[in-house]
Write a protein that holds these residues in place. Sequence first.
Motif, PDB file in Angstrom:
ATOM      1  N   ASP A 191       0.816  -1.212   0.000  1.00 39.91           N
ATOM      2  CA  ASP A 191       0.000   0.000   0.000  1.00 39.91           C
ATOM      3  C   ASP A 191       0.853   1.266   0.000  1.00 39.91           C
ATOM      4  O   ASP A 191       0.451   2.298  -0.513  1.00 39.91           O
ATOM      5  N   GLY A 192       2.044   1.212   0.623  1.00 40.11           N
ATOM      6  CA  GLY A 192       2.914   2.392   0.689  1.00 40.11           C
ATOM      7  C   GLY A 192       3.842   2.302   1.874  1.00 40.11           C
ATOM      8  O   GLY A 192       4.289   1.213   2.241  1.00 40.11           O
ATOM      9  N   GLY A 245      -4.649  -1.133   4.091  1.00 37.94           N
ATOM     10  CA  GLY A 245      -3.726  -0.011   3.930  1.00 37.94           C
ATOM     11  C   GLY A 245      -4.295   1.295   4.466  1.00 37.94           C
ATOM     12  O   GLY A 245      -5.369   1.315   5.080  1.00 37.94           O
ATOM     13  N   ASP A 246      -3.559   2.390   4.234  1.00 37.94           N
ATOM     14  CA  ASP A 246      -3.919   3.633   4.947  1.00 37.94           C
ATOM     15  C   ASP A 246      -4.597   4.700   4.081  1.00 37.94           C
ATOM     16  O   ASP A 246      -4.867   5.802   4.558  1.00 37.94           O
ATOM     17  N   ALA A 247      -4.847   4.387   2.786  1.00 34.02           N
ATOM     18  CA  ALA A 247      -5.550   5.342   1.921  1.00 34.02           C
ATOM     19  C   ALA A 247      -4.913   6.722   1.972  1.00 34.02           C
ATOM     20  O   ALA A 247      -5.570   7.741   1.866  1.00 34.02           O
ATOM     21  N   ASN A 248      -3.602   6.748   2.151  1.00 34.87           N
ATOM     22  CA  ASN A 248      -2.863   8.004   2.132  1.00 34.87           C
ATOM     23  C   ASN A 248      -3.203   8.929   3.294  1.00 34.87           C
ATOM     24  O   ASN A 248      -2.954  10.126   3.221  1.00 34.87           O
ATOM     25  N   CYS A 249      -3.789   8.380   4.374  1.00 32.83           N
ATOM     26  CA  CYS A 249      -4.141   9.277   5.480  1.00 32.83           C
ATOM     27  C   CYS A 249      -2.991   9.401   6.483  1.00 32.83           C
ATOM     28  O   CYS A 249      -3.051  10.207   7.391  1.00 32.83           O
ATOM     29  N   ASP A 269      -3.829   2.777   9.238  1.00 32.00           N
ATOM     30  CA  ASP A 269      -3.055   2.125   8.169  1.00 32.00           C
ATOM     31  C   ASP A 269      -3.567   0.719   7.858  1.00 32.00           C
ATOM     32  O   ASP A 269      -2.987   0.010   7.035  1.00 32.00           O
ATOM     33  N   HIS A 270      -4.680   0.344   8.495  1.00 28.06           N
ATOM     34  CA  HIS A 270      -5.282  -0.976   8.245  1.00 28.06           C
ATOM     35  C   HIS A 270      -6.714  -0.867   7.736  1.00 28.06           C
ATOM     36  O   HIS A 270      -7.175  -1.718   6.991  1.00 28.06           O
ATOM     37  N   LEU A 295     -10.758   1.038   3.262  1.00 24.24           N
ATOM     38  CA  LEU A 295     -12.117   0.478   3.178  1.00 24.24           C
ATOM     39  C   LEU A 295     -13.137   1.462   2.639  1.00 24.24           C
ATOM     40  O   LEU A 295     -14.193   1.077   2.144  1.00 24.24           O
ATOM     41  N   VAL A 296     -12.816   2.774   2.777  1.00 24.25           N
ATOM     42  CA  VAL A 296     -13.783   3.800   2.373  1.00 24.25           C
ATOM     43  C   VAL A 296     -13.114   4.841   1.480  1.00 24.25           C
ATOM     44  O   VAL A 296     -11.888   4.990   1.500  1.00 24.25           O
ATOM     45  N   ASP A 297     -13.930   5.572   0.712  1.00 20.64           N
ATOM     46  CA  ASP A 297     -13.367   6.669  -0.081  1.00 20.64           C
ATOM     47  C   ASP A 297     -13.415   7.958   0.743  1.00 20.64           C
ATOM     48  O   ASP A 297     -13.787   7.943   1.925  1.00 20.64           O
TER      49      ASP A 297
END
Length: 307
Positions: A40-41, A93-97, A129-130, A134-136
């Motif tokens: 994921d990054g 992953g963390d969706a870039n947060c 980061d886990h 799951l959401v946008d």
Amino acid sequence: MNLYRHGNHLYAMSREVPRQQAPGIYRKQIGDVILTTLVDGSETFSFDIFSQSISTEDARGLLVAANLPPTPSMPVNAYLLQSEAQTILIDTGDANCMGSGGRLQEALAAAQVEASDIDAVLLTHAHPDHVGGLVDLTGSRLFPNAELILHIDELRFWQDAQNFVGAPHLNEVRSLACKVFDAYQTSIRTATDGEVRPGIALQHLPGHTPGHSGYWIESGEHRALIWGDIVHWPDIQIPRPDVTLTFDFNPAQMVQTRKLLLQQVTDNRILVGGMHLNFPGFIRVHRNDGGYQVQEERWLPDMLPVL
Ligand SMILES: [Zn+2]
């Protein structure tokens, strides 16, 4: 246009060069199941993260000895499990947060899996980061057909506002977890130790968070463990299992859980995947002078069955 002179030649500097790694995926065969690391990054911290359980000098020394950058930077992985019966994600992953993550969808595309193919998302715990993937950005679910499975203590912990009185630094972390739980409200299934999907068993591994869990994958004679955040820096916390982090919910319990599990995976030569292991995302642990030593999987071109 920029020009670059080398000897008598002039070169036009007009080419695009890559600024990041190609999507990271790596497949292992566990019996009839294919288990794939999805990168994921990464996230970078300061040495304060170790809450004085190890000196900065010692921590940096262990990273450098492992040929890693001299700062606490860690990869973020999720795992994909595919069989003829089901398609499962473990963490997202963390969706870039938090860091430079958010590449889960890219990795899934590289694995030729659509979000709508995912039958279930199993959570090791509900840190950003886990659960971030799951959401946008609007809080809508990204896996329309997935049930969301997690340990009951994890759901209860994050949903109870009483647990966060006097902890404003956790507001954002909690708010993302709750946003995810809201988005999947009709599809959440809580669990305790034992089988949660065919061939996948949850093991409660508390300490990092109250409901932190690992997942055992079994197919025929073969098995592997995805152990979540049992270590964040394997090159530090496997030789030094006593090293804790500022965001461990219960550091003493975390150390106890880690020591028990290290013993278990070492005695049984278990193949381990983890959300903060270096690519290709699998290790084995060995004994070394009364302690433990990490041995990282090598990237192999063939998908050989795990023994
Ligand atoms: Zn983590």
